[in-house]
Design a protein around this motif. Structure first.
Motif, PDB file in Angstrom:
ATOM      1  N   VAL A   1       0.827  -1.206   0.000  1.00  0.00           N
ATOM      2  CA  VAL A   1       0.000   0.000   0.000  1.00  0.00           C
ATOM      3  C   VAL A   1       0.863   1.259   0.000  1.00  0.00           C
ATOM      4  O   VAL A   1       0.404   2.330  -0.412  1.00  0.00           O
ATOM      5  CB  VAL A   1      -0.946   0.026   1.216  1.00  0.00           C
ATOM      6  N   ARG A   2       2.101   1.142   0.431  1.00  0.00           N
ATOM      7  CA  ARG A   2       2.985   2.309   0.450  1.00  0.00           C
ATOM      8  C   ARG A   2       3.293   2.807  -0.959  1.00  0.00           C
ATOM      9  O   ARG A   2       3.727   3.945  -1.136  1.00  0.00           O
ATOM     10  CB  ARG A   2       4.285   1.967   1.182  1.00  0.00           C
ATOM     11  N   HIS A   3       3.072   1.954  -1.951  1.00  0.00           N
ATOM     12  CA  HIS A   3       3.322   2.339  -3.336  1.00  0.00           C
ATOM     13  C   HIS A   3       2.056   2.820  -4.049  1.00  0.00           C
ATOM     14  O   HIS A   3       2.090   3.072  -5.251  1.00  0.00           O
ATOM     15  CB  HIS A   3       3.893   1.149  -4.122  1.00  0.00           C
ATOM     16  N   SER A   4       0.954   2.936  -3.305  1.00  0.00           N
ATOM     17  CA  SER A   4      -0.342   3.210  -3.930  1.00  0.00           C
ATOM     18  C   SER A   4      -0.942   4.514  -3.406  1.00  0.00           C
ATOM     19  O   SER A   4      -1.257   4.609  -2.213  1.00  0.00           O
ATOM     20  CB  SER A   4      -1.310   2.052  -3.649  1.00  0.00           C
ATOM     21  N   PRO A   5      -1.149   5.499  -4.266  1.00  0.00           N
ATOM     22  CA  PRO A   5      -1.804   6.735  -3.821  1.00  0.00           C
ATOM     23  C   PRO A   5      -3.216   6.500  -3.293  1.00  0.00           C
ATOM     24  O   PRO A   5      -3.708   7.287  -2.474  1.00  0.00           O
ATOM     25  CB  PRO A   5      -1.827   7.598  -5.083  1.00  0.00           C
ATOM     26  N   SER A   6      -3.866   5.436  -3.764  1.00  0.00           N
ATOM     27  CA  SER A   6      -5.238   5.159  -3.336  1.00  0.00           C
ATOM     28  C   SER A   6      -5.302   4.122  -2.213  1.00  0.00           C
ATOM     29  O   SER A   6      -6.379   3.613  -1.913  1.00  0.00           O
ATOM     30  CB  SER A   6      -6.080   4.698  -4.528  1.00  0.00           C
ATOM     31  N   MET A   7      -4.165   3.823  -1.585  1.00  0.00           N
ATOM     32  CA  MET A   7      -4.122   2.912  -0.433  1.00  0.00           C
ATOM     33  C   MET A   7      -4.661   1.530  -0.798  1.00  0.00           C
ATOM     34  O   MET A   7      -5.518   0.956  -0.130  1.00  0.00           O
ATOM     35  CB  MET A   7      -4.936   3.502   0.737  1.00  0.00           C
ATOM     36  N   ARG A   8      -4.148   0.965  -1.881  1.00  0.00           N
ATOM     37  CA  ARG A   8      -4.548  -0.369  -2.330  1.00  0.00           C
ATOM     38  C   ARG A   8      -3.315  -1.262  -2.370  1.00  0.00           C
ATOM     39  O   ARG A   8      -2.222  -0.821  -2.751  1.00  0.00           O
ATOM     40  CB  ARG A   8      -5.176  -0.303  -3.719  1.00  0.00           C
TER      41      ARG A   8
ATOM     42  N   ASP B   1      -9.152  10.079 -15.092  1.00  0.00           N
ATOM     43  CA  ASP B   1      -9.791  11.355 -15.393  1.00  0.00           C
ATOM     44  C   ASP B   1     -11.035  11.619 -14.535  1.00  0.00           C
ATOM     45  O   ASP B   1     -11.728  12.619 -14.743  1.00  0.00           O
ATOM     46  CB  ASP B   1     -10.152  11.430 -16.880  1.00  0.00           C
ATOM     47  N   HIS B   2     -11.307  10.734 -13.577  1.00  0.00           N
ATOM     48  CA  HIS B   2     -12.443  10.986 -12.689  1.00  0.00           C
ATOM     49  C   HIS B   2     -12.128  12.203 -11.819  1.00  0.00           C
ATOM     50  O   HIS B   2     -11.008  12.367 -11.339  1.00  0.00           O
ATOM     51  CB  HIS B   2     -12.701   9.762 -11.804  1.00  0.00           C
ATOM     52  N   PRO B   3     -13.098  13.094 -11.616  1.00  0.00           N
ATOM     53  CA  PRO B   3     -12.826  14.321 -10.843  1.00  0.00           C
ATOM     54  C   PRO B   3     -12.247  14.055  -9.455  1.00  0.00           C
ATOM     55  O   PRO B   3     -11.401  14.829  -8.983  1.00  0.00           O
ATOM     56  CB  PRO B   3     -14.206  14.992 -10.756  1.00  0.00           C
ATOM     57  N   TYR B   4     -12.673  12.972  -8.798  1.00  0.00           N
ATOM     58  CA  TYR B   4     -12.182  12.699  -7.450  1.00  0.00           C
ATOM     59  C   TYR B   4     -10.744  12.195  -7.477  1.00  0.00           C
ATOM     60  O   TYR B   4      -9.976  12.452  -6.540  1.00  0.00           O
ATOM     61  CB  TYR B   4     -13.077  11.680  -6.749  1.00  0.00           C
ATOM     62  N   VAL B   5     -10.388  11.477  -8.541  1.00  0.00           N
ATOM     63  CA  VAL B   5      -9.002  11.027  -8.685  1.00  0.00           C
ATOM     64  C   VAL B   5      -8.111  12.230  -8.976  1.00  0.00           C
ATOM     65  O   VAL B   5      -7.025  12.391  -8.385  1.00  0.00           O
ATOM     66  CB  VAL B   5      -8.875   9.965  -9.796  1.00  0.00           C
ATOM     67  N   ARG B   6      -8.552  13.086  -9.867  1.00  0.00           N
ATOM     68  CA  ARG B   6      -7.782  14.289 -10.196  1.00  0.00           C
ATOM     69  C   ARG B   6      -7.607  15.190  -8.970  1.00  0.00           C
ATOM     70  O   ARG B   6      -6.579  15.841  -8.800  1.00  0.00           O
ATOM     71  CB  ARG B   6      -8.447  15.074 -11.317  1.00  0.00           C
ATOM     72  N   ALA B   7      -8.627  15.197  -8.103  1.00  0.00           N
ATOM     73  CA  ALA B   7      -8.562  16.029  -6.898  1.00  0.00           C
ATOM     74  C   ALA B   7      -7.691  15.397  -5.808  1.00  0.00           C
ATOM     75  O   ALA B   7      -7.394  16.057  -4.807  1.00  0.00           O
ATOM     76  CB  ALA B   7      -9.966  16.273  -6.357  1.00  0.00           C
ATOM     77  N   GLY B   8      -7.322  14.126  -5.991  1.00  0.00           N
ATOM     78  CA  GLY B   8      -6.486  13.461  -5.002  1.00  0.00           C
ATOM     79  C   GLY B   8      -7.232  12.986  -3.779  1.00  0.00           C
ATOM     80  O   GLY B   8      -6.627  12.764  -2.719  1.00  0.00           O
ATOM     81  N   TYR B   9      -8.552  12.769  -3.892  1.00  0.00           N
ATOM     82  CA  TYR B   9      -9.310  12.291  -2.754  1.00  0.00           C
ATOM     83  C   TYR B   9      -8.865  10.866  -2.406  1.00  0.00           C
ATOM     84  O   TYR B   9      -8.814   9.985  -3.267  1.00  0.00           O
ATOM     85  CB  TYR B   9     -10.806  12.274  -3.053  1.00  0.00           C
TER      86      TYR B   9
END
Length: 320
Positions: free
Chosen positions: A71-78, A109-117
């Motif tokens: 998970v340390r390599h994943s911006p989305s905690m996966r 390109d999803h708005p939430y991904v682009r926003a870094g949520y």
């Protein structure tokens, strides 16, 4: 006081004949233990068994392969989380469990991904298990449908329209977590747990547990009771978002795990964490603040609530 059993039979779809009856049982559980066994849910046994088999396969991968998908390599905690990487109870030792996280895959390109949520983005999958992505996506969709129905029943239990929450998860934040608990060490002290005492962060958790048990729930009277495995059931509990949403009318009770009953074998569990859209407003629902009183919690979004809990449990600080 024990953990109640709620039968979803005859209440699985909007307008079902047992909707009001099940909603009453749900309200009783949510105002006391915050936990219940769910039977009659309609999820095929074969689908649950397949998820446990995949869980075992994931943790049979070599350590270096799991590290490569950390998970340390994943911006989305996966991905994978190793033993001791999380401490759910700040007063206890690091948790003795290994995890694999995945969730709904949102495009770049999803708005939430682009926003870094946090929690929105891609999964990490081991090439050795090519069936894993489709299998987990199918399980996620099954759990998502179940949680959406439970949210409808929660609405009824609160005296709201059955569809009150339907618009709150246009972009749901969901996490499927597959867990392996090694045997509890014979020399472990009182501060050692597979998962330390904690409450869940979000809205609803749907837990599939193996036959070994080990989950313990603290009741309102302070007593810890075992959530003994019940064949064909899920253990459902509320996360901290629901008390915040209901002005503490509904409860999210502490629970913990100790793998004491497996005869020296690993314990496996598969929790699914359901949360609404990141931007959903979390503030007291109609009828939950007594007249003349002020709300017990500050309003926030679902995402703000989850971010704060994540920073707390991982000992991090919010960026300035």
């Amino acid at each position: 006081m024990g953990i109640p059993v709620i039968d979803l039979s005859g209440a699985g779809t909007p307008g079902s004949p047992r909707t009001a009856e099940v909603a009453r049982a749900l309200r009783e559980a949510c105002t006391t233990s915050g936990f219940f066994y769910l039977v009659g849910h309609g999820v095929p046994d074969e689908q649950v068994r397949a998820q446990f088999e995949l869980t075992r396969q994931l943790f049979e991968l070599p350590p270096e392969r799991r590290e490569a998908l950390s998970v340390r390599h994943s911006p989305s905690m996966r991905g994978f989380e190793t033993l001791g990487e999380q401490t759910l109870d700040a007063e206890a030792r690091p948790d003795m469990k290994e995890s694999f996280y995945c969730g709904m895959a949102y495009p770049d390109d999803h708005p939430y991904v682009r926003a870094g949520y946090q929690g929105y983005g891609h999964n990490q999958w081991p090439a050795e298990l090519p069936h894993a992505p489709a299998q987990c996506e199918a399980y996620i969709q099954t759990m998502l449908a179940l949680c959406r129905r439970l949210m409808q029943l929660l609405a009824v239990s609160l005296g709201l329209d059955e569809h009150h929450f339907d618009g709150s998860d246009a972009n749901p934040l969901v996490t499927l977590r597959m867990l392996r608990y090694p045997p509890h060490p014979a020399d472990a002290d009182e501060r050692s747990f597979g998962a330390g005492a904690h409450t869940d962060w979000g809205a609803i958790t749907v837990l599939a547990q193996d036959a070994h048990g080990g989950l313990e729930v603290r009741m309102p009277d302070g007593q810890w009771v075992a959530a003994t495995p019940l064949a064909g059931s899920f253990v459902i509990n509320l996360g901290d978002m629901i008390p915040r949403w209901t002005n503490d009318l509904y409860r999210s009770n502490p629970h913990r795990v100790r793998n004491l009953h497996s005869g020296g074998r690993a314990r496996y569990s598969v929790p699914f964490f359901y949360d609404p859209d990141y931007l959903t407003r979390i503030e007291p629902l109609p009828g939950t603040v007594p007249e003349g009183e002020v709300p017990r919690h500050e309003p926030c979004t679902a995402g703000e609530h989850l971010r704060d809990m994540y920073l707390k449990t991982y000992g991090l600080k919010a960026a300035a």
